[in-house]
Motif scaffolding. Structure first.
Motif, PDB file in Angstrom:
ATOM      1  N   ILE A  83     -77.693  31.660  57.423  1.00 37.80           N
ATOM      2  CA  ILE A  83     -77.154  31.389  56.100  1.00 37.80           C
ATOM      3  C   ILE A  83     -75.955  30.471  56.168  1.00 37.80           C
ATOM      4  O   ILE A  83     -75.864  29.488  55.431  1.00 37.80           O
ATOM      5  CB  ILE A  83     -76.810  32.707  55.361  1.00 37.80           C
ATOM      6  CG1 ILE A  83     -78.091  33.499  55.073  1.00 37.80           C
ATOM      7  CG2 ILE A  83     -76.080  32.425  54.047  1.00 37.80           C
ATOM      8  CD1 ILE A  83     -77.858  34.934  54.605  1.00 37.80           C
ATOM      9  N   ALA A 102     -79.333  32.985  48.994  1.00 39.93           N
ATOM     10  CA  ALA A 102     -78.990  33.187  50.399  1.00 39.93           C
ATOM     11  C   ALA A 102     -77.659  33.908  50.529  1.00 39.93           C
ATOM     12  O   ALA A 102     -77.519  34.876  51.291  1.00 39.93           O
ATOM     13  CB  ALA A 102     -78.939  31.835  51.115  1.00 39.93           C
ATOM     14  N   LEU A 103     -76.671  33.479  49.774  1.00 39.76           N
ATOM     15  CA  LEU A 103     -75.335  34.045  49.905  1.00 39.76           C
ATOM     16  C   LEU A 103     -75.270  35.488  49.405  1.00 39.76           C
ATOM     17  O   LEU A 103     -74.503  36.298  49.942  1.00 39.76           O
ATOM     18  CB  LEU A 103     -74.335  33.174  49.164  1.00 39.76           C
ATOM     19  CG  LEU A 103     -74.044  31.830  49.854  1.00 39.76           C
ATOM     20  CD1 LEU A 103     -73.308  30.886  48.920  1.00 39.76           C
ATOM     21  CD2 LEU A 103     -73.248  32.056  51.143  1.00 39.76           C
ATOM     22  N   TYR A 146     -75.966  37.632  52.218  1.00 38.08           N
ATOM     23  CA  TYR A 146     -74.831  37.616  53.151  1.00 38.08           C
ATOM     24  C   TYR A 146     -73.683  38.476  52.624  1.00 38.08           C
ATOM     25  O   TYR A 146     -73.044  39.206  53.383  1.00 38.08           O
ATOM     26  CB  TYR A 146     -74.387  36.175  53.328  1.00 38.08           C
ATOM     27  CG  TYR A 146     -73.914  35.791  54.711  1.00 38.08           C
ATOM     28  CD1 TYR A 146     -74.282  36.500  55.847  1.00 38.08           C
ATOM     29  CD2 TYR A 146     -73.098  34.671  54.882  1.00 38.08           C
ATOM     30  CE1 TYR A 146     -73.848  36.120  57.097  1.00 38.08           C
ATOM     31  CE2 TYR A 146     -72.663  34.277  56.124  1.00 38.08           C
ATOM     32  CZ  TYR A 146     -73.036  35.005  57.232  1.00 38.08           C
ATOM     33  OH  TYR A 146     -72.596  34.623  58.474  1.00 38.08           O
ATOM     34  N   ILE A 188     -82.540  32.917  55.808  1.00 37.35           N
ATOM     35  CA  ILE A 188     -81.882  32.373  54.614  1.00 37.35           C
ATOM     36  C   ILE A 188     -81.771  33.429  53.515  1.00 37.35           C
ATOM     37  O   ILE A 188     -81.825  33.119  52.327  1.00 37.35           O
ATOM     38  CB  ILE A 188     -82.597  31.109  54.101  1.00 37.35           C
ATOM     39  CG1 ILE A 188     -84.106  31.360  53.947  1.00 37.35           C
ATOM     40  CG2 ILE A 188     -82.320  29.921  54.998  1.00 37.35           C
ATOM     41  CD1 ILE A 188     -84.837  30.224  53.269  1.00 37.35           C
ATOM     42  N   GLY A 189     -81.613  34.681  53.915  1.00 36.19           N
ATOM     43  CA  GLY A 189     -81.362  35.749  52.963  1.00 36.19           C
ATOM     44  C   GLY A 189     -82.487  35.934  51.969  1.00 36.19           C
ATOM     45  O   GLY A 189     -83.665  35.991  52.336  1.00 36.19           O
ATOM     46  N   HIS A 232     -79.054  37.851  58.361  1.00 29.69           N
ATOM     47  CA  HIS A 232     -79.477  36.625  57.678  1.00 29.69           C
ATOM     48  C   HIS A 232     -80.846  36.740  57.007  1.00 29.69           C
ATOM     49  O   HIS A 232     -81.302  35.768  56.394  1.00 29.69           O
ATOM     50  CB  HIS A 232     -79.501  35.460  58.675  1.00 29.69           C
ATOM     51  CG  HIS A 232     -78.160  35.130  59.241  1.00 29.69           C
ATOM     52  ND1 HIS A 232     -77.292  34.257  58.627  1.00 29.69           N
ATOM     53  CD2 HIS A 232     -77.524  35.564  60.357  1.00 29.69           C
ATOM     54  CE1 HIS A 232     -76.183  34.168  59.340  1.00 29.69           C
ATOM     55  NE2 HIS A 232     -76.299  34.947  60.394  1.00 29.69           N
TER      56      HIS A 232
END
Length: 351
Positions: free
Chosen positions: A18, A252-253, A256, A92-93, A87
């Motif tokens: 990520i 994605a975030l 995270y 990419i989450g 991740h």
């Protein structure tokens, strides 16, 4: 120091990831940065998935002319460990990227790096945000790389600071400690201005991205969405931002953020690789201290631990410049502003 706006030619090696993804998008948003080769190392996910992520992100950002290559498929001497819990299974989450149309290069990553460095001595900056496996192999093939490369920027290690994988070890170094040991050994005795710039946890964990930063990114990109990052959602809803780049980064975030909260660090994300990318791009201020770095490869509990001798107590020459100061607020102004501008450009091109 910064060299903001000066042309930068990069060789990038990552394990997307990520924070690797956010760092790559940032680099692709900069008009003065040319990513000449993008190579993939196993780490956060297997190397085939890293390459797919890299190809898809390039296409999402409208940059299809960058050669993406695969290098090593495993660390030098130990089995590969990946981090789906950090991740996501694809790295990419919660984001979902379309299958890339482009193909991975038929050339080995190490061959591309060595060829590029030989053809353009003193012109290329190497940015390494993954385990150092590929770079160690490149140094075996071309020991002159410390002299051929203009600069080397590494995200890795922790120095007299809590690790994020074991009590004393940072993730990238822990995944392939033997590669990290070879890389630092190759630079020992080089002039100080040629030593790698090392962005370790004590500096990268200061780059704490929060939901309000993502909201600011949406504003800078001209998004009408008031909330891009949802709180933890058992229904698994995704961002509804109209802009595909913002949608990808937001989803994605969020993964995270949830990971960091699960480990009692708060609803935030340490975007380690973004800071290293900003240094490689010459876009942020920082200070360094020369040191001799040792990487522990033998002790089971301490494997991957990095130790810095700042005082010359070992009687050895420095092999690294470890970042000792950064400015998180300025880093976020730079990164969010540039990615927001890219998102606006992509909207304009699509409209």
């Amino acid at each position: 120091m910064t060299e903001s706006g000066a042309p930068v030619r990069l060789l990038v090696d990552n394990d997307t990831g990520i924070d690797d993804a956010l760092a790559l998008v940032y680099l692709l948003s900069l008009s003065h940065v040319d990513v000449e080769v993008l190579t993939s190392t196993p780490g956060n996910v297997a190397v085939e998935q890293v390459a797919r992520n890299n190809l898809a992100l390039l296409e999402l950002c409208g940059r299809t002319g960058v050669e993406v290559a695969v290098g090593a498929t495993a660390p030098l001497e130990i089995p590969l460990t990946t981090t789906p819990e950090t991740h996501g299974p694809q790295g990419i989450g919660y984001a979902e990227l379309p299958a890339p149309e482009g193909a991975v290069s038929p050339h080995h990553a190490v061959d591309l790096w060595v060829e590029a460095a030989r053809q353009h001595p003193g012109e290329l900056t190497a940015l390494l945000t993954a385990p150092l496996t590929n770079f160690a192999l490149a140094l075996r093939k071309e020991p002159r790389l410390p002299k051929l490369l203009k600069r080397v920027v590494i995200m890795g290690g922790s120095y007299y600071y809590q690790g994020n994988t074991t009590p004393t070890a940072e993730w990238n170094t822990h995944v392939d400690p033997h590669a990290a040991a070879e890389v630092f050994a190759a630079f020992e005795g080089e002039p100080e201005d040629r030593l790698p710039i090392v962005c370790a946890l004590e500096m990268t964990e200061r780059i704490e991205l929060r939901p309000e930063h993502v909201a600011e990114l949406g504003r800078l990109a001209g998004s009408a969405e008031a909330e891009l990052v949802l709180p933890e959602d058992p229904e698994g809803r995704r961002s509804t931002a109209a802009n595909p780049l913002l949608r990808c980064l937001s989803d994605a975030l969020r993964f995270y953020f949830e990971f960091h909260r699960h480990y009692d660090q708060g609803y935030l994300a340490h975007v380690h690789d973004v800071f290293a990318a900003a240094i490689a791009a010459g876009a942020v201020d920082y200070r360094t201290r020369p040191a001799t770095v040792h990487v522990e490869t033998g002790s089971g509990l301490l494997v991957g631990t990095t130790v810095a001798d700042y005082r010359g107590l070992w009687g050895r020459k420095p092999n690294a410049r470890i970042v000792s100061w950064n400015d998180p607020e300025a880093t976020f102004r730079e990164v969010l502003g540039s990615i927001g501008a890219l998102a606006r450009r992509l909207d304009s091109a699509g409209g």
